[in-house]
Design an enzyme around this catalytic site. Sequence first.
Site, PDB file in Angstrom:
ATOM      1  N   HIS A  45      33.095 -38.303  66.562  1.00 21.37           N
ATOM      2  CA  HIS A  45      33.887 -39.457  66.103  1.00 21.37           C
ATOM      3  C   HIS A  45      34.774 -40.024  67.211  1.00 21.37           C
ATOM      4  CE1 HIS A  45      33.085 -39.291  61.678  1.00 21.37           C
ATOM      5  NE2 HIS A  45      32.638 -38.107  62.041  1.00 21.37           N
ATOM      6  N   ASP A  96      39.720 -45.301  71.974  1.00 21.19           N
ATOM      7  CA  ASP A  96      39.456 -44.962  70.577  1.00 21.19           C
ATOM      8  C   ASP A  96      37.941 -44.891  70.384  1.00 21.19           C
ATOM      9  OD1 ASP A  96      40.136 -44.476  67.910  1.00 21.19           O
ATOM     10  OD2 ASP A  96      41.535 -46.165  67.826  1.00 21.19           O
TER      11      ASP A  96
HETATM   12  C1  GDG Z   1      38.835 -40.929  64.192  1.00 22.00           C
HETATM   13  C2  GDG Z   1      38.615 -41.612  65.559  1.00 22.00           C
HETATM   14  C3  GDG Z   1      37.159 -43.305  64.423  1.00 22.00           C
HETATM   15  C4  GDG Z   1      46.251 -44.826  58.819  1.00 22.00           C
HETATM   16  N1  GDG Z   1      47.547 -44.769  58.462  1.00 22.00           N
HETATM   17  C5  GDG Z   1      47.571 -44.621  57.121  1.00 22.00           C
HETATM   18  C6  GDG Z   1      46.247 -44.566  56.677  1.00 22.00           C
HETATM   19  N2  GDG Z   1      45.460 -44.698  57.729  1.00 22.00           N
HETATM   20  C7  GDG Z   1      43.988 -44.715  57.654  1.00 22.00           C
HETATM   21  C8  GDG Z   1      43.427 -46.053  58.084  1.00 22.00           C
HETATM   22  C9  GDG Z   1      42.002 -45.632  58.514  1.00 22.00           C
HETATM   23  C10 GDG Z   1      42.210 -44.208  59.023  1.00 22.00           C
HETATM   24  O1  GDG Z   1      43.444 -43.742  58.486  1.00 22.00           O
HETATM   25  C11 GDG Z   1      42.342 -44.179  60.540  1.00 22.00           C
HETATM   26  O2  GDG Z   1      41.072 -44.337  61.095  1.00 22.00           O
HETATM   27  P1  GDG Z   1      40.895 -44.751  62.614  1.00 22.00           P
HETATM   28  O3  GDG Z   1      39.443 -45.008  62.835  1.00 22.00           O
HETATM   29  O4  GDG Z   1      41.712 -45.954  62.895  1.00 22.00           O
HETATM   30  O5  GDG Z   1      41.470 -43.567  63.515  1.00 22.00           O
HETATM   31  P2  GDG Z   1      41.406 -41.930  63.581  1.00 22.00           P
HETATM   32  O6  GDG Z   1      42.199 -41.319  62.493  1.00 22.00           O
HETATM   33  O7  GDG Z   1      41.870 -41.609  64.958  1.00 22.00           O
HETATM   34  O8  GDG Z   1      39.859 -41.542  63.386  1.00 22.00           O
HETATM   35  C12 GDG Z   1      38.346 -43.099  65.374  1.00 22.00           C
HETATM   36  C13 GDG Z   1      37.329 -42.509  63.142  1.00 22.00           C
HETATM   37  O9  GDG Z   1      37.605 -41.125  63.429  1.00 22.00           O
HETATM   38  C14 GDG Z   1      36.076 -42.546  62.273  1.00 22.00           C
HETATM   39  O10 GDG Z   1      34.935 -42.162  62.984  1.00 22.00           O
HETATM   40  O11 GDG Z   1      37.087 -44.683  64.103  1.00 22.00           O
HETATM   41  O12 GDG Z   1      38.071 -43.701  66.620  1.00 22.00           O
HETATM   42  O13 GDG Z   1      39.732 -41.410  66.421  1.00 22.00           O
HETATM   43  O14 GDG Z   1      41.135 -45.576  57.416  1.00 22.00           O
HETATM   44  O15 GDG Z   1      43.458 -46.956  57.017  1.00 22.00           O
HETATM   45  N3  GDG Z   1      45.909 -44.434  55.386  1.00 22.00           N
HETATM   46  C15 GDG Z   1      46.929 -44.311  54.496  1.00 22.00           C
HETATM   47  N4  GDG Z   1      48.252 -44.333  54.871  1.00 22.00           N
HETATM   48  C16 GDG Z   1      48.603 -44.493  56.166  1.00 22.00           C
HETATM   49  O16 GDG Z   1      49.809 -44.505  56.472  1.00 22.00           O
HETATM   50  N5  GDG Z   1      46.639 -44.176  53.206  1.00 22.00           N
END
Ligand code: GDG
Length: 466
Positions: free
Chosen positions: A159, A367
């Site tokens: 990921h 990322d």
């Molecule tokens: C890893 C990889 C890759 C965030 N703050 C809150 C919240 N979130 C949710 C967002 C989104 C998720 O968390 C974050 O996903 P990301 O993709 O932006 O980042 P990572 O956590 O680093 O994920 C990344 C991912 O895996 C999938 O393969 O895209 O590159 O690093 O869904 O909405 N959700 C809630 N409250 C928050 O305060 N409920």
Amino acid sequence: MSRLVVVSNRVADPRKAAAGGLAVAVKESLEQTGGLWFGWSGNIHDTESGQGTHGEVRLQTVGNIKLATCDLTQEDYAGYYLGYANDVLWPVFHYRLDLANFDIRFTATYRRVNRQFASRLMPLLRADDLIWVHDYHLIPLAAELRAMGCTNRIGFFLHIPMPPPLIMAAIPEHEWLMRSLFAYDLVGFQSPADVAHFTSYVESEAGASPLPDNRLLAFNRSVRVGAFPIGIDVDGFSDLATAQDGIEMFNRMREEYSRRRLLLGVDRLDYSKGLPQRVNAFRELLALYPENRNSATLIQIASPSREDVSAYSILRSQMDSLCGAINGEYGELDWMPVRYIHRNVARKRLPGLYRASRVALVTPLRDGMNLVAKEFIAAQDPTDPGVLVLSRFAGAAEQLKDALLVNPYDTQGTAHSIQRALTMPLDERIRRHKTLMSQIRQFDVRWWSSSFLDALAQTATTDMAS
Ligand code: GDG
């Protein structure tokens, strides 16, 4: 049809709507086949003696999905999770060699915990199960399973980004780590750039040669590789934006900020997300374009993450002082430029918040993909959409070319792009949003899991034929 077995560091309860991107994606594929989801429960035991329940696997059935979870000891948690996974692999794979803590004891615990997971999973497996392992916590899992006699098809999805060979080579045991990937039948990455980095690593460090069908031959084994950019459930997310909670949130924000222009950041508080650089770019916007003073407001949600790792507590104080400084410098009695929220916000509130924002700032330094960028697009009103300012160093930038792409290290350049986003005419916003929407629809979460699993199943056929 083979049963699907998903293995990830954490197993999330599929009944909880708050589950993030990976959990939603995994749940959907598991429901189709009535599969098994195996991993850590999230519980930590103090005992080191082998007494207690940390060695047991707990089985639970939710709908047609079986969950199999086990606990970690305090020592395992410290060495495997905090240590190797998040103090070595996470910083190195995000190009932050300066933050990595190469402690040989972490490596030993990481190997041991992966072996333990393998030995607990083995008795649960059936001969024709298709196994899908997720992320950097579990790189050596297939090698451990193979050593125990497992002959199932096993796929792995990373990921996070794959770094270039010279960065990977800083990990003292990089060769062992990369060789472990050759115990899988299929290794999937987020983007073609990640595939290119892996390919060039094994070519330069292990003399790999390319074979047909995107296979690489090295360490006396071949593995198929591919890019499978992860997506979101686009309709599910858009529906949330127009459901009751979404509309309430939208109306509240629009009313509260009726005289302001809202900019939004939603991230885990992680150094890979470029949060200090983002706040500095916003400060530069206020300095360069004074018409935004008393108007543009940045809401930055930074959900707490990995607080036991020291780099994260340093980042927390850095953000506290940066946000304090900008509010002190530019704030008025009735306006604060930055609203910084270091808490988790309920998932049902996010879509309305995204929809009420004129601009989203998704500016990580590195990322794998970044799902927030895709969620923001899905939540917009197509007749009056907001603008996505996106770092060129997010995997998502390889797909979302109609966002305003920025270099987050370039503070002034980013500030100029934010200004362009804030002043973009409606017809351009609509045009860009339409293209972005068709991208995230085409490569949504269903596409992601089915294209990976089809490739894994196909790999089985190819191998058996050869
Ligand atoms: C890893 C990889 C890759 C965030 N703050 C809150 C919240 N979130 C949710 C967002 C989104 C998720 O968390 C974050 O996903 P990301 O993709 O932006 O980042 P990572 O956590 O680093 O994920 C990344 C991912 O895996 C999938 O393969 O895209 O590159 O690093 O869904 O909405 N959700 C809630 N409250 C928050 O305060 N409920």
